[in-house]
Design a protein around this motif. Structure first.
Motif, PDB file in Angstrom:
ATOM      1  N   ASP A  79       0.627  -1.130   0.200  1.00 42.94           N
ATOM      2  CA  ASP A  79       0.022  -0.397  -0.076  1.00 42.94           C
ATOM      3  C   ASP A  79       0.883   1.231  -0.036  1.00 42.94           C
ATOM      4  OD1 ASP A  79      -1.608   2.170   0.719  1.00 42.94           O
ATOM      5  OD2 ASP A  79      -3.007   0.785   1.465  1.00 42.94           O
ATOM      6  N   MET A  80       0.996   1.582  -1.503  1.00 40.49           N
ATOM      7  CA  MET A  80       2.401   2.684  -1.166  1.00 40.49           C
ATOM      8  C   MET A  80       1.444   3.875  -0.494  1.00 40.49           C
ATOM      9  SD  MET A  80       4.611   1.705  -2.922  1.00 40.49           S
ATOM     10  CE  MET A  80       4.793  -0.275  -2.388  1.00 40.49           C
ATOM     11  N   LYS A  81       0.539   4.706  -0.466  1.00 36.25           N
ATOM     12  CA  LYS A  81      -0.363   5.651  -0.078  1.00 36.25           C
ATOM     13  C   LYS A  81       0.029   5.501   1.678  1.00 36.25           C
ATOM     14  CE  LYS A  81      -4.092   8.080   1.179  1.00 36.25           C
ATOM     15  NZ  LYS A  81      -5.242   8.173   0.568  1.00 36.25           N
ATOM     16  N   PHE A  82      -0.037   4.268   1.763  1.00 38.01           N
ATOM     17  CA  PHE A  82       0.106   3.946   3.874  1.00 38.01           C
ATOM     18  C   PHE A  82       1.580   3.620   3.564  1.00 38.01           C
ATOM     19  CE2 PHE A  82       0.630   1.180   7.261  1.00 38.01           C
ATOM     20  CZ  PHE A  82      -0.216   2.194   8.023  1.00 38.01           C
ATOM     21  N   ARG A  83       2.024   3.404   3.354  1.00 37.05           N
ATOM     22  CA  ARG A  83       3.688   2.996   2.777  1.00 37.05           C
ATOM     23  C   ARG A  83       4.193   4.484   3.564  1.00 37.05           C
ATOM     24  NH1 ARG A  83       7.966  -0.071   1.480  1.00 37.05           N
ATOM     25  NH2 ARG A  83       9.608   0.453   0.962  1.00 37.05           N
ATOM     26  N   ASN A  84       3.490   5.049   2.110  1.00 34.55           N
ATOM     27  CA  ASN A  84       3.983   7.026   2.022  1.00 34.55           C
ATOM     28  C   ASN A  84       4.129   7.628   3.229  1.00 34.55           C
ATOM     29  OD1 ASN A  84       6.199   6.157  -0.154  1.00 34.55           O
ATOM     30  ND2 ASN A  84       3.918   6.968  -1.784  1.00 34.55           N
ATOM     31  N   ILE A  85       2.990   7.881   4.265  1.00 35.06           N
ATOM     32  CA  ILE A  85       2.148   8.224   5.130  1.00 35.06           C
ATOM     33  C   ILE A  85       3.446   7.863   6.464  1.00 35.06           C
ATOM     34  CG2 ILE A  85       0.913   8.570   7.251  1.00 35.06           C
ATOM     35  CD1 ILE A  85      -1.210   7.800   5.086  1.00 35.06           C
ATOM     36  N   LEU A  86       4.118   6.421   6.328  1.00 30.76           N
ATOM     37  CA  LEU A  86       5.109   6.296   6.895  1.00 30.76           C
ATOM     38  C   LEU A  86       6.652   6.577   7.926  1.00 30.76           C
ATOM     39  CD1 LEU A  86       3.771   2.071   7.045  1.00 30.76           C
ATOM     40  CD2 LEU A  86       3.530   3.966   9.477  1.00 30.76           C
ATOM     41  N   LYS A  87       6.262   7.334   5.982  1.00 30.19           N
ATOM     42  CA  LYS A  87       7.457   6.930   5.720  1.00 30.19           C
ATOM     43  C   LYS A  87       8.018   8.479   6.282  1.00 30.19           C
ATOM     44  CE  LYS A  87       8.264   6.414   1.410  1.00 30.19           C
ATOM     45  NZ  LYS A  87       9.054   5.927   0.043  1.00 30.19           N
ATOM     46  N   GLY A  88       6.743   9.475   5.318  1.00 32.04           N
ATOM     47  CA  GLY A  88       6.697  11.042   5.926  1.00 32.04           C
ATOM     48  C   GLY A  88       6.610  11.168   7.390  1.00 32.04           C
ATOM     49  N   MET A  89       6.184   9.830   8.805  1.00 32.19           N
ATOM     50  CA  MET A  89       6.336  10.389   9.472  1.00 32.19           C
ATOM     51  C   MET A  89       7.945  10.247  10.179  1.00 32.19           C
ATOM     52  SD  MET A  89       3.144   8.021  10.797  1.00 32.19           S
ATOM     53  CE  MET A  89       3.666   7.898  12.828  1.00 32.19           C
ATOM     54  N   ILE A  91      11.062  10.704   8.349  1.00 40.16           N
ATOM     55  CA  ILE A  91      11.421  11.806   7.611  1.00 40.16           C
ATOM     56  C   ILE A  91      11.573  13.027   8.385  1.00 40.16           C
ATOM     57  CG2 ILE A  91      11.819  13.096   5.227  1.00 40.16           C
ATOM     58  CD1 ILE A  91      11.471  10.619   3.519  1.00 40.16           C
ATOM     59  N   GLY A  92       9.845  12.901   9.220  1.00 38.17           N
ATOM     60  CA  GLY A  92       9.832  14.232   9.778  1.00 38.17           C
ATOM     61  C   GLY A  92      10.608  14.929  11.161  1.00 38.17           C
ATOM     62  N   PHE A  93      11.539  13.361  11.530  1.00 44.24           N
ATOM     63  CA  PHE A  93      12.174  13.415  12.539  1.00 44.24           C
ATOM     64  C   PHE A  93      13.559  13.610  12.661  1.00 44.24           C
ATOM     65  CE2 PHE A  93       8.799  13.007  15.690  1.00 44.24           C
ATOM     66  CZ  PHE A  93       9.554  13.325  16.357  1.00 44.24           C
ATOM     67  N   PHE A  94      13.897  14.519  10.817  1.00 50.50           N
ATOM     68  CA  PHE A  94      15.684  13.948  10.630  1.00 50.50           C
ATOM     69  C   PHE A  94      15.660  15.606  11.009  1.00 50.50           C
ATOM     70  CE2 PHE A  94      15.670  10.978   6.600  1.00 50.50           C
ATOM     71  CZ  PHE A  94      15.589   9.781   7.721  1.00 50.50           C
ATOM     72  N   THR A  95      17.309  15.346  10.979  1.00 51.32           N
ATOM     73  CA  THR A  95      17.909  16.433  10.515  1.00 51.32           C
ATOM     74  C   THR A  95      18.150  17.471   9.481  1.00 51.32           C
ATOM     75  OG1 THR A  95      20.059  15.677  11.063  1.00 51.32           O
ATOM     76  CG2 THR A  95      18.956  16.649  13.058  1.00 51.32           C
ATOM     77  N   ASN A 110      15.450   3.280   2.341  1.00 52.20           N
ATOM     78  CA  ASN A 110      13.515   3.628   1.888  1.00 52.20           C
ATOM     79  C   ASN A 110      13.208   2.154   2.754  1.00 52.20           C
ATOM     80  OD1 ASN A 110      12.629   5.659   1.742  1.00 52.20           O
ATOM     81  ND2 ASN A 110      13.092   5.279  -0.532  1.00 52.20           N
ATOM     82  N   LYS A 111      14.051   1.130   2.227  1.00 48.22           N
ATOM     83  CA  LYS A 111      14.063  -0.668   2.177  1.00 48.22           C
ATOM     84  C   LYS A 111      14.317  -0.712   3.642  1.00 48.22           C
ATOM     85  CE  LYS A 111      15.264  -1.658  -2.298  1.00 48.22           C
ATOM     86  NZ  LYS A 111      16.488  -2.873  -2.974  1.00 48.22           N
ATOM     87  N   ARG A 112      15.320   0.094   4.626  1.00 45.02           N
ATOM     88  CA  ARG A 112      15.628  -0.383   5.585  1.00 45.02           C
ATOM     89  C   ARG A 112      14.525  -0.043   6.942  1.00 45.02           C
ATOM     90  NH1 ARG A 112      21.297  -1.136   7.639  1.00 45.02           N
ATOM     91  NH2 ARG A 112      22.308  -1.891   5.837  1.00 45.02           N
ATOM     92  N   MET A 113      14.486   1.073   6.641  1.00 43.19           N
ATOM     93  CA  MET A 113      13.957   1.676   7.534  1.00 43.19           C
ATOM     94  C   MET A 113      11.912   1.263   7.705  1.00 43.19           C
ATOM     95  SD  MET A 113      11.994   5.806   6.390  1.00 43.19           S
ATOM     96  CE  MET A 113      13.409   7.011   5.250  1.00 43.19           C
ATOM     97  N   MET A 114      11.508   0.175   6.510  1.00 45.27           N
ATOM     98  CA  MET A 114      10.390  -0.180   6.111  1.00 45.27           C
ATOM     99  C   MET A 114      10.239  -1.283   7.358  1.00 45.27           C
ATOM    100  SD  MET A 114       8.211   1.907   4.859  1.00 45.27           S
ATOM    101  CE  MET A 114       8.682   3.505   5.518  1.00 45.27           C
ATOM    102  N   ASN A 115      11.029  -2.237   6.746  1.00 47.93           N
ATOM    103  CA  ASN A 115      12.062  -3.243   7.041  1.00 47.93           C
ATOM    104  C   ASN A 115      11.731  -3.517   9.143  1.00 47.93           C
ATOM    105  OD1 ASN A 115      12.379  -4.517   5.230  1.00 47.93           O
ATOM    106  ND2 ASN A 115      14.410  -4.853   4.685  1.00 47.93           N
ATOM    107  N   LEU A 116      12.798  -2.042   9.747  1.00 49.06           N
ATOM    108  CA  LEU A 116      12.271  -1.832  10.683  1.00 49.06           C
ATOM    109  C   LEU A 116      11.160  -1.195  11.064  1.00 49.06           C
ATOM    110  CD1 LEU A 116      15.424   0.658  11.123  1.00 49.06           C
ATOM    111  CD2 LEU A 116      15.779  -1.749  11.406  1.00 49.06           C
ATOM    112  N   LEU A 117      10.280  -1.004  10.660  1.00 50.50           N
ATOM    113  CA  LEU A 117       9.157  -0.582  11.249  1.00 50.50           C
ATOM    114  C   LEU A 117       7.678  -2.026  10.875  1.00 50.50           C
ATOM    115  CD1 LEU A 117       6.804   1.485  12.251  1.00 50.50           C
ATOM    116  CD2 LEU A 117       6.149   1.629   9.807  1.00 50.50           C
TER     117      LEU A 117
END
Length: 129
Positions: A79-89, A91-95, A110-117
């Motif tokens: 679900d790309m829409k849902f995935r992009n929401i999670l990525k935004g959550m 990325i919003g905490f990046f410096t 992105n792969k690492r992010m989603m696998n960890l999540l």
């Protein structure tokens, strides 16, 4: 480093996992940036996933643990829409510096992010019921 970056770093806390001089850049980014963000945002990730289940009319509490894990995989991987929401959550905490690092290798990170999540959600199945 600006004030916002200092605040973000203070909020996230210390590195989670091992980081050494021999660590690859992706591994360093994962342990210094991604893992602390996922920890800080954990309750929100759980709430967002529960909301996703409601919106998709998935009766999570009625399915087997194995199927629950498949639901988590499919939701985040397909679900790309849902995935992009999670990525935004995340990325919003990046410096700003971390964002620059991310943009140079976003596909792998992105792969690492989603696998960890995915692993984080799977390890908390009892909290999703």
């Amino acid at each position: 480093m600006n004030t916002k970056d200092n605040y973000i770093l203070a909020l996230r806390g210390d590195t989670l996992g091992n980081v050494s001089d021999d660590s690859r850049p992706e591994e360093r980014f994962q342990n210094q940036t991604l893992r602390p963000i996922l920890k800080v945002q954990n309750e929100l990730f759980l709430a967002v996933f529960k909301n996703y289940l409601v919106k998709q009319k998935i009766e999570f509490h009625t399915i087997t643990p194995e199927k629950k894990m498949l639901v988590i995989d499919k939701a985040i991987q397909r679900d790309m829409k849902f995935r992009n929401i999670l990525k935004g959550m995340i990325i919003g905490f990046f410096t700003l510096e971390e964002f620059e690092t991310y943009t140079q290798n976003s596909s792998n990170l992105n792969k690492r992010m989603m696998n960890l999540l995915i692993e984080r959600l799977k390890s908390q199945l009892q909290l999703l019921d």
